[in-house]
Write an enzyme that holds these catalytic residues in place. Structure first.
Site, mmCIF file in Angstrom:
data_model
loop_
_atom_site.group_PDB
_atom_site.id
_atom_site.type_symbol
_atom_site.label_atom_id
_atom_site.label_comp_id
_atom_site.label_asym_id
_atom_site.label_seq_id
_atom_site.Cartn_x
_atom_site.Cartn_y
_atom_site.Cartn_z
ATOM 1 N N ASP A 225 30.417 -23.460 -7.187
ATOM 2 C CA ASP A 225 29.243 -22.582 -7.238
ATOM 3 C C ASP A 225 28.111 -23.352 -7.912
ATOM 4 O OD1 ASP A 225 29.154 -19.223 -6.916
ATOM 5 O OD2 ASP A 225 27.461 -20.176 -7.950
ATOM 6 N N GLU B 208 34.883 -4.462 -1.460
ATOM 7 C CA GLU B 208 35.020 -4.583 -2.913
ATOM 8 C C GLU B 208 35.881 -3.424 -3.412
ATOM 9 O OE1 GLU B 208 31.080 -4.901 -4.622
ATOM 10 O OE2 GLU B 208 30.583 -6.464 -3.182
ATOM 11 N N ALA C 102 31.099 12.721 3.318
ATOM 12 C CA ALA C 102 29.680 13.086 3.170
ATOM 13 C C ALA C 102 29.291 12.952 1.703
ATOM 14 C CB ALA C 102 29.473 14.516 3.646
ATOM 15 N N GLY C 103 28.044 12.660 1.450
ATOM 16 C CA GLY C 103 27.616 12.542 0.056
ATOM 17 C C GLY C 103 26.273 11.878 -0.078
ATOM 18 N N GLY D 97 25.728 2.408 0.250
ATOM 19 C CA GLY D 97 24.921 1.541 -0.611
ATOM 20 C C GLY D 97 25.655 0.225 -0.719
ATOM 21 N N CYS E 232 26.298 -4.817 1.187
ATOM 22 C CA CYS E 232 26.500 -5.181 2.601
ATOM 23 C C CYS E 232 25.842 -4.230 3.591
ATOM 24 C CB CYS E 232 27.988 -5.279 2.896
ATOM 25 S SG CYS E 232 28.740 -6.687 2.059
ATOM 26 N N LYS F 104 30.213 2.231 -5.474
ATOM 27 C CA LYS F 104 31.433 2.945 -5.097
ATOM 28 C C LYS F 104 32.467 2.688 -6.189
ATOM 29 C CE LYS F 104 33.580 -0.609 -2.263
ATOM 30 N NZ LYS F 104 34.238 -0.909 -1.013
ATOM 31 N N ARG G 134 24.506 -3.533 -6.664
ATOM 32 C CA ARG G 134 23.480 -3.867 -5.667
ATOM 33 C C ARG G 134 23.266 -2.684 -4.723
ATOM 34 N NH1 ARG G 134 25.690 -9.755 -3.891
ATOM 35 N NH2 ARG G 134 27.679 -8.724 -4.294
#
Ligand code: NAD
Length: 437
Positions: free
Chosen positions: A31, A156, A253-254, A258, A261, A321, A328
């Site tokens: 990296d 993730e 539903a919600g 986000g 990706c 989530k 992000r």
């Protein structure tokens, strides 16, 4: 055992490196962020991903994985080089390719033997050809290489299991032999392998993410209709999902999608379509439906609480989530900024994302447990469906709150039970009547 180099040790790169080493390969992970490499060398994991710490430690001990910032070292014995760098949204919604370009250039100037260069980053269709051009341009002497697109589909929070048990492996290249060699690397995973041309492989990834985003916006639209007509979207989704042709996943539903990706990938595909003169009508609707979710939930709160000026709102969950610290494009950021702009104070708790959240939401009070987040608040909002909130002592929560109002953006609680406990409760898409408290 193959010699593999992984470029980028983010959510995808580090999981790829750790899993390939666990499959018995010799992996060097690189990296440009030296702080991440230092942490990894000291056995620390720079991101939160369940099981990753143990997996990396096991393979460091077995001498199968190592970390470096030097591309020269990283390419020393490499046969396969995976590019796993970020491809964030550019200003117009197109993918910003600067990290991929830098990685390609660095490979070109440091390679000294034939290589297979594999793109795992999600990249615009045509990038494989472009990467090949970049490498040829930057090479100081001609060394053979092939470019393969092998998009990653992990999620993730369940990344290791997703990597190790994929639904499919997609390998696309103009060099069929190279694509087959990359597919062979994945053989121990026992997944169906699809060999395609480069552009098709790149498109499979975007089309998959756009389709999953579409499922989410679709069910959210259904939720709004359910609400008006007195139906319950969670049961509607269950009933739909039992049909094999539809499937149960991505029908929650919600607050909409986000994360790092879906938002950027559907934007990038939509941008590509526009560029090519194909109007992406469905994708544009999916994106606008998704954006509305974040404002609608605050409107729902205001309907019940009235003006937010001077009110304190408790928040359960900040990450985009559960089971990740990734902030992000988390819905919580837009929602909380909206609350703040209307004069509310916000007290929030998340099991793992608070350090990340502090960077995005410096004005809110972060507290160390969920009961503290509920204490003396005028309403509570559920923004991420962590298990910790599902199993919480709701009677205790009610006693702690100034007024027992719960706006559940993730439908984690049962409306009947909440009303029985004396809460004023609103989920998403679960029809309620004026008689409901
Ligand atoms: P990330 O931001 O977590 O990690 C990217 C890493 O690349 C960072 O550590 C960064 O320092 C490093 N980097 C940037 N330029 C570099 C260079 N020139 N040389 C070496 N390292 C460099 O990103 P991520 O979430 O792992 O995503 C990587 C790619 O995979 C993206 O294209 C993304 O769309 C795709 N993807 C992500 C997921 C996911 O769930 N996060 C799933 C599937 C696909």
């Amino acid at each position: 055992m193959k010699q593999i180099t992984v470029i980028g040790v983010g959510y995808v790169g580090l999981v790829t490196a750790a899993c390939f080493s666990d499959l018995g390969n010799k992996v060097t992970a690189l990296d440009i962020d030296s702080s991440k490499i230092e942490k990894l060398k000291n056995g620390e994991i720079p991101i939160y991903e369940p099981g990753l710490k143990e997996l990396v430690a096991r393979n460091i001990d077995a001498n199968r994985i190592s970390f470096t910032v030097s591309m020269e070292d990283a390419l020393k014995d490499a046969e396969f080089v995976f590019i796993c760098v970020g491809t964030p949204s550019g200003v117009d919604g197109d993918a910003d390719m600067k990290y991929v370009a830098a990685a390609a250039k660095s490979i070109a100037v440091n390679m000294h033997s034939p290589l297979i260069v594999i793109n795992k980053s999600t990249v615009p269709v045509g990038t494989g050809d472009w990467v090949a051009e970049k490498i040829i341009e930057a090479q100081t002497k001609t060394i053979e290489f092939s470019v393969v697109s092998c998009p990653e589909f992990l999620r993730e929070g369940t990344a290791i299991n997703d990597f190790m048990n994929p639904y499919r492996i997609v390998c696309g290249s103009t060099d069929k032999n190279a694509a087959e060699m990359v597919a062979d690397l994945h053989k121990p995973l026992n997944a169906p392998a699809l060999i395609t041309n480069l552009r098709t492989a790149e498109m499979i990834k975007y089309a998959s993410n756009a389709f999953l985003s579409t499922k989410i916006s679709f069910i959210n639209e259904i939720a709004d209709i359910c609400e008006k007509l007195g139906a319950d979207v969670t049961e509607v989704a269950e009933g739909m999902g039992l049909d094999e042709r539809i499937g149960p996943l991505f029908l929650g539903a919600g607050l909409g999608y986000g994360g790092s990706c879906f938002p950027k990938d559907i934007k990038a595909l939509s941008f590509m379509a526009d560029e090519m003169g194909v109007e992406p009508k469905i994708m544009k609707a999916v994106m606008s439906t998704n954006e509305e979710r974040r404002t609608k939930i605050v409107e729902r709160l205001v309907e019940i609480v009235g003006s937010l000026e001077g009110r304190t709102i408790g928040v359960f969950g900040l990450s985009f989530k559960p089971n990740t610290d990734d902030m992000r494009d988390a819905p919580s950021i837009d929602i909380i900024n909206n609350l703040l702009s209307q004069g509310a104070k916000v007290k929030a708790y998340d099991p793992v994302a608070m350090e990340e959240a502090a960077k995005h939401l410096p004005e809110i009070q972060l507290v160390s447990d969920p009961y503290e987040a509920a204490k003396n608040v005028d309403a509570l909002m559920v923004l991420t469906e962590w298990n910790e909130f599902i199993n919480i002592d709701l009677e205790r929560i009610k006693k702690l709150m100034n007024s027992p109002i719960v706006i559940d953006g993730r439908n984690i609680y049962e409306p009947e039970k909440m009303r029985r406990l004396g809460f004023t409760y609103r989920g998403v898409g679960r029809g309620y009547t004026k008689n409901d408290n």
